[in-house]
Design a protein around this motif. Structure first.
Motif, PDB file in Angstrom:
ATOM      1  N   SER A   1      11.349  -2.505  48.774  1.00  0.00           N
ATOM      2  CA  SER A   1      10.077  -1.863  48.428  1.00  0.00           C
ATOM      3  C   SER A   1       9.001  -2.213  49.441  1.00  0.00           C
ATOM      4  O   SER A   1       8.204  -1.367  49.837  1.00  0.00           O
TER       5      SER A   1
ATOM      6  N   ASP B   1      11.058   5.170  45.847  1.00  0.00           N
ATOM      7  CA  ASP B   1      11.426   3.808  45.478  1.00  0.00           C
ATOM      8  C   ASP B   1      12.164   3.812  44.142  1.00  0.00           C
ATOM      9  O   ASP B   1      11.541   3.887  43.095  1.00  0.00           O
ATOM     10  N   GLU B   2      13.451   3.763  44.177  1.00  0.00           N
ATOM     11  CA  GLU B   2      14.291   3.821  42.975  1.00  0.00           C
ATOM     12  C   GLU B   2      13.810   4.894  42.006  1.00  0.00           C
ATOM     13  O   GLU B   2      13.501   4.610  40.851  1.00  0.00           O
TER      14      GLU B   2
HETATM   15 MG   LIG Z   1      11.719  -2.831  44.633  1.00  0.00          MG
END
Ligand SMILES: [Mg+2]
Ligand SMILES: Nc1ncnc2c1ncn2[C@@H]1O[C@H](COP(=O)(O)OP(=O)(O)O)[C@@H](O)[C@H]1O
Lengths: 338, 250
Positions: B43, B171-172
């Motif tokens: 991240s 991000d995910e």
């Molecule tokens: Mg992360």
């Protein structure tokens, strides 16, 4: 006085719903307890309502009742005396007469003169406090770094605790002379100085409560906006303030209610001349200042002068109540939930 | 053709060294997956590509990141404009507490678009591109919070697409969603690949294998291996990559 009552009213509503919840939860627990006792005595044990719980609960209940009963008492007295006032003075002349001279002949009971005084102070104070307070809150929550915030927040809370009599003398002995440099014709007692200082008094409250509302807006919303290329100001204006709107409005309402109910500053700095005017350079009298004036003089219990206090008090009460209603409406109208 | 180049990037959170000597290239109009155990800096790396780390106090970054041959950490870079060109989608769907329409129009409005017709058009295009139009075209004025989690995430994608970015960072994006919504978003990402460069963090190995062209494996702030997804998953050159993909740690 009226503002306290406004707040009490909201508080009572809270207490009311909370108590309902408590009662409901309690019945639910009890029935669940009985149930489980029959089915599986070994695993799920019956909940014991011990003596301590019961005592604490009763004491807390009594505390809640004290404030409810006091408020009911206050409203009842207010209502009775106000009704008796309106036996002597017609509602029509109360609302339309432009003079307020209950203490000398010829007697006039036109609330507009006091109302305009209160409005002048409140509007003036709001013009000072709401924009400045909101901007201060935006600064604190969106721009200031943690160190600055940690210093300024407590200072705001201290400012909110200064006795109003101090503000009153600050208005009379500092702000008024300063203003008279700009407006040489202005009298010693005037609405302008009082309303500026009332504004200064309520400013920390607006800033602090609005900031609380803004800080509780989730960071993820800010990040969403920054990631689209928003500047700090855009994030504050278009994401944070709208999302915190309901809390900001609450802070405004509390502040305005305090301004309407503010007594000391206006008694000291605004004068004692009931006057239907919207000129801030003149001396005026607010509803609260009138109540002080009459309460301090020696008046006969049950006389018409005595009853005016309650009629004026009732007007204040209705006014704060209306402001609360408008606020509720505003909150519902512009609600953004997250 | 590479659109992003990292050159010896180091990033510190105060004293914590979170990215260590990151170098590599990200190809234009491709999907690059970032994999690795929690806390390895995926991240952080993603945020360094659109300078969202600037928002975090105490972050210091060294080295260069070039986007279209410009160092984005150069002093005279317009950060707002950079973020407009590099969209970002977060792990938790984070629509604004506004209507569906206002969510998608938000970015265009802050970048100065006022014309109602133009806004309508871009809102429609973006929602179509995010495969959400058919589901919301009759409820555009309704609050975005009424949508399901998967719909909210596609709304966030539409919101990012509306300002016409060239690169999309995710991000995910599916880790908070159910399998059906996940499948929809994966399909959508496959579509977007034709027009956008996508960098996606994922915890899901199958997802990385299914959708990405290239994969970077992160471990404790370093890139251990960065190659085609094919190679990473079938013939990794580092033992640690192999262990991670086989599920032996992480
Ligand atoms: Mg992360
Ligand atoms: N805002 C922050 N402040 C300080 N340390 C952080 C912050 N965000 C992440 N870190 C640290 O940086 C490292 C990498 O975190 P992150 O990039 O979130 O990892 P990942 O996304 O791979 O799980 C972790 O050790 C984490 O504790």
């Amino acid at each position: 006085m009226a503002s306290i009552r406004g707040v009490t009213f909201l508080f009572l509503k809270e207490v009311g719903t909370k108590m309902n919840e408590v009662v409901l939860k309690d019945t639910r627990n009890r029935s669940a307890g009985n149930h489980s006792q029959k089915e599986t005595p070994g695993i799920v044990q019956k909940k014991r309502m011990n003596r301590e719980d019961l005592i604490v609960k009763s004491i807390l209940f009594l505390c809640a009742m004290v404030s409810i009963l006091t408020t009911i008492g206050i409203v009842a007295v207010l209502l009775v005396e106000t009704l008796s006032f309106f036996k002597d003075v017609s509602l029509f002349s109360f609302l339309t007469d432009t003079k307020w001279t209950p203490l000398f002949k010829p007697e006039h009971f036109g609330i507009l003169s006091l109302l305009s005084g209160s409005l002048l102070i409140t509007v003036g104070a709001s013009l000072v406090a709401l924009p400045l307070g909101l901007m201060a809150a935006i600064y604190l929550s969106e721009y200031a770094d943690d160190r600055v915030r940690r210093v300024i927040k407590p200072i705001l809370e201290v400012l909110a605790g200064i006795p109003t009599i101090v503000y009153g003398y600050f208005a009379l002995t500092f702000v008024t002379p300063l203003l008279r440099v700009i407006f040489p014709d202005m009298g010693v007692f005037n609405a302008l100085s009082a309303s500026i200082v009332v504004g200064i008094m309520i400013l920390p409250m607006v800033a602090s409560l609005s900031e609380d509302a803004m800080v509780s807006v989730p960071k993820s919303l800010r990040n969403g906006a920054y990631a689209l290329g928003a500047t700090r100001l855009e994030v504050a204006r278009k994401v944070v303030v709208p999302a915190a709107f309901s809390g900001i409005i609450s802070s405004f309402v509390l502040a305005i209610s305090r301004a309407i109910g503010e007594t000391m500053i206006v008694t000291i700095a605004a004068g004692a001349t009931p006057k239907l005017t919207l000129n801030p350079l003149e001396s005026v009298q607010t509803m609260t200042a009138y109540i002080v004036q009459v309460s301090l003089g020696d008046i006969q219990h049950g006389s018409i002068e005595y009853k005016t206090i309650f009629a004026v008090g009732m007007t204040l009460f209705v006014l704060t109540f209306l402001i609360n209603l408008i606020a509720q409406w505003l909150k519902r109208r512009f609600k953004e939930e997250y | 053709m590479s659109i992003i180049q990292m050159k010896n990037v180091d990033l510190y959170y105060d004293k914590h060294h979170a990215l260590k000597n990151i170098s590599g290239e990200i190809k234009e109009r491709s999907i690059t997956a970032l994999i690795g155990p929690s806390g390895c800096g995926k991240s952080t790396f993603l945020r360094s590509l659109n300078r969202m780390n600037d928002m975090i106090q105490g972050v210091r970054i060294e080295g260069e990141i070039l986007v279209a041959d410009q160092n984005i950490y150069h002093a005279d870079v317009n950060v707002e404009n950079l973020r407009k060109n590099i969209g970002m989608v977060f792990q938790q769907p984070n629509p604004f507490p506004k209507s569906i329409y206002d969510n998608v129009a938000f970015g265009m409005r802050i970048h100065g678009m006022r014309d109602r017709k133009e806004l309508d058009e871009v809102v429609e295009q973006s929602l179509k591109a995010a495969a959400l139009w058919d589901e919301v075209k009759d409820i555009l004025k309704k609050p975005a919070y009424g949508l399901s989690g998967g719909q909210q995430q596609r709304l966030c994608i539409a919101r990012a697409l509306a300002v016409h970015p060239q690169i999309l960072l995710m991000d995910e994006p599916t880790s908070a969603l159910d399998p059906i919504s996940t499948a929809k978003i994966e399909e959508l990402i496959g579509e977007l690949r034709k027009q956008y460069t996508i960098v996606i963090v994922t915890h899901n190995m199958q997802q990385a294998a299914r959708i990405s062209d290239d994969t970077a494996f992160f471990l404790q702030g370093e890139i251990i291996e960065f190659d085609t997804t094919e190679k990473i998953f079938h013939a990794p050159s580092d033992q640690r990559t192999e262990d991670y993909i086989a599920g032996r740690f992480g």
